[in-house]
Design a protein around this motif. Structure first.
Motif, PDB file in Angstrom:
ATOM      1  N   UNK A 135      38.201  32.732  49.837  1.00  0.00           N
ATOM      2  CA  UNK A 135      37.817  31.911  48.684  1.00  0.00           C
ATOM      3  C   UNK A 135      36.320  32.031  48.376  1.00  0.00           C
ATOM      4  N   UNK A 136      35.554  32.586  49.325  1.00  0.00           N
ATOM      5  CA  UNK A 136      34.115  32.698  49.116  1.00  0.00           C
ATOM      6  C   UNK A 136      33.400  31.364  49.183  1.00  0.00           C
ATOM      7  N   UNK A 137      33.868  30.485  50.091  1.00  0.00           N
ATOM      8  CA  UNK A 137      33.275  29.148  50.217  1.00  0.00           C
ATOM      9  C   UNK A 137      32.741  28.922  51.628  1.00  0.00           C
ATOM     10  N   UNK A 138      31.590  28.270  51.704  1.00  0.00           N
ATOM     11  CA  UNK A 138      30.994  27.976  52.994  1.00  0.00           C
ATOM     12  C   UNK A 138      31.769  26.882  53.719  1.00  0.00           C
ATOM     13  N   UNK A 139      32.039  27.069  55.008  1.00  0.00           N
ATOM     14  CA  UNK A 139      32.734  26.032  55.779  1.00  0.00           C
ATOM     15  C   UNK A 139      31.909  24.763  55.922  1.00  0.00           C
ATOM     16  N   UNK A 140      30.609  24.873  55.678  1.00  0.00           N
ATOM     17  CA  UNK A 140      29.716  23.734  55.899  1.00  0.00           C
ATOM     18  C   UNK A 140      29.528  22.860  54.670  1.00  0.00           C
TER      19      UNK A 140
END
Length: 259
Positions: free
Chosen positions: A183-188
């Motif tokens: 998804x191209x999203x940061x886990x943070x």
DNA sequence: CCGGATGTTCACCT
DNA sequence: GAGGTGAACATCCG
């Protein structure tokens, strides 16, 4: 082994026991019986009970019966052996996972068949009539609206929210990292900080991840998986992956394309 | 030898 | 209430 995909494989492997009647129960390990259950209850209640169906919510596998529903949890190292055949031959630890000393629970059917849980680390367990209300919707079937609502309410890191089984059921460490990678999203990112288009992208990524990795054979077949080593490179853009702890679990992610 | 590993629960903090 | 951390479980692997 198990995340949602592996448990679904176990559930399918257990379908042949539908219609069979339990003759005897092996419960050699008190620790493995959860929810106030003891060996006396299991051996007292289950013999004579007939299996009427199988089910799964997230990582919880269900055996429906004409008596209590039997809930099976596999932890990280639990395997299911039905009629002598291991449902997954995939090996996490290489080779030596077939020691019968690790059989923690078994149903012996009156026709001679069997269903055995083999779990070296004893991280799984068995429960009667498990409280399924404690689980969120299954990740494989949750639709966009409830998915969006689940994220909207929380300031926790995105990954922690996705791994919270009471919010969405079935995603574990590997599936979440793979989904966020795709998804191209940061886990943070705080869960509630996602824009509507990002939520939709993530929802699609989770579903695509489940479908693709399911077809490949399991949670460990992701594109990110080979790079899950110290100094590993992003398979998409070649950046050195970041290795951090998020939600208490080791997390690999690409600081370049996961924002 | 030591740190980690596809998980969950619980006690204890802040 | 919301999050975070560390312990417990036991075995294998790098």
């Amino acid at each position: 082994m198990p995340e949602l995909l592996e448990i679904e494989t176990y559930r399918k492997a257990a379908e042949p026991v539908v219609g069979r009647t339990i003759g005897a129960v092996d419960a050699p390990d008190d620790w493995y019986l959860k929810g106030g259950l003891g060996p006396a209850e299991v051996t007292g209640v289950l013999p004579g009970v007939r299996i009427t169906g199988t089910g799964r919510i997230g990582k919880l596998m269900l055996l429906e019966t004409d008596g209590p529903t039997i809930g099976l949890r596999f932890g990280m190292t639990g395997r299911l052996i039905v009629n002598g055949d291991a449902a997954l031959s995939d090996l996490e630890y290489g080779s030596n996972r077939d020691n019968p000393a690790w059989d923690r629970f078994a149903l012996r059917f009156t026709d001679g068949g069997s269903l055995v849980m083999r779990d070296p680390r004893r991280l799984g367990g068995v429960e009667l009539d498990p409280d399924v209300a404690r689980l969120g919707p299954d990740a494989a079937v949750v639709t966009l609206k409830p998915f969006a609502r689940i994220l909207a309410g929380s300031g926790a890191p995105l990954k922690a929210r996705l791994m919270d089984q009471s919010r969405v059921a079935g995603l574990g460490n590997l599936l979440v990292d793979e989904s966020l990678f795709r998804a191209g999203l940061s886990p943070e990112r705080p869960a509630r900080s996602l824009q509507a288009d990002e939520v939709a992208r993530l929802h699609r990524a989770v579903r695509r991840t489940l479908k693709t990795l399911g077809g490949r054979g399991g949670s460990h077949t992701g594109d990110l998986q080979p790079a899950r080593v110290r100094g590993g490179l992003c398979p998409k853009d070649g950046e050195v992956l970041r290795r951090t702890q998020v939600g208490g679990r080791t997390t690999y992610w690409c600081p370049h394309h996961q924002r």
